[in-house]
Design a protein around this motif. Structure first.
Motif: not given
Lengths: 145, 145
Positions: A79-86, A110-123
């Motif tokens: 198994a492998r897992s990656v965790v991003v915090r930011g 579904t019709p309408k969206y916002n775009v969310v950005e995650i800026t990684p601080r720790v990967v």
């Protein structure tokens, strides 16, 4: 692979896996509560982007705060897992075009969206060697529907 | 399946999926930080059990607080996700035998474990119909290693 049962992934391996996958789980805090939700995402340069229903009150409250994001893959032996915090923020309208340049499509129509950005601080990432002697006890293993 | 792109799962469907899977992600709060980590778990009656390395300081601090736990499965056309929110605690030594009666074995062969119990307060699940027109753009889809 080393003899260790848990080995860290390199920064490059983490980002490679982030680029290869498209489905993860976002954890965020809402006052005293912790929430977790599956999301379809894409890497845009050194950030992660995902779409969310416009007016998702849970998420909009969580924006500006630190979030955690996880992807994983596994088979019978590894198994492998990656965790991003930011930090997370909702992109302004004049930035939303960034989502058009990456393979980020809504999984759900579904019709309408916002775009969310995650800026990684720790990967961080880990690879696990698995021992699952009871696998034969499960009816259908890790079968997908 | 209904025409809706997102449909809620019934309480019974959520628990059935919880019993079928064995791998999920635990989100918990640590002061101002949100953490997420993959865990191997099993259902014991109306609780979830998992093992964690003894002395995992992150988790032990989070015990007593509310945590969130997620499982999911997906293929090219459908996804479903179940989220559990509830309290977590480390079982006392005289309760640890509960982990011997369920198919809960450590995936990773490190020696010493605590058994953590999550008592669900809220269990919710959703099924999604997916539209992934870009799937052909990925090199190897959702391939496992």
């Amino acid at each position: 692979m080393s003899d260790e049962v848990v080995t860290p992934l390199s920064h490059e391996e983490c980002w490679q896996m982030l680029r290869e996958e498209e489905f993860g789980r976002l954890a965020f805090r809402l006052v005293d509560e912790v929430h977790i939700t599956p999301v379809n995402y894409a890497v845009d340069h050194d950030t992660l982007l995902f779409r969310t229903a416009a007016g998702n009150k849970l998420l909009s409250v969580a924006m500006g705060a630190e979030v955690a994001f996880e992807i994983d893959r596994y088979d019978d032996h590894h198994a492998r897992s990656v965790v991003v915090r930011g930090g997370a923020r909702i992109l302004h309208e004049d930035e939303e075009h960034r989502a058009d340049n990456v393979p980020l499509r809504p999984w759900v129509g579904t019709p309408k969206y916002n775009v969310v950005e995650i800026t990684p601080r720790v990967v961080t990432g880990r690879a696990f060697r698995l021992t699952r002697p009871w696998l034969h006890l499960t009816l259908d293993g890790l079968g997908q529907e």
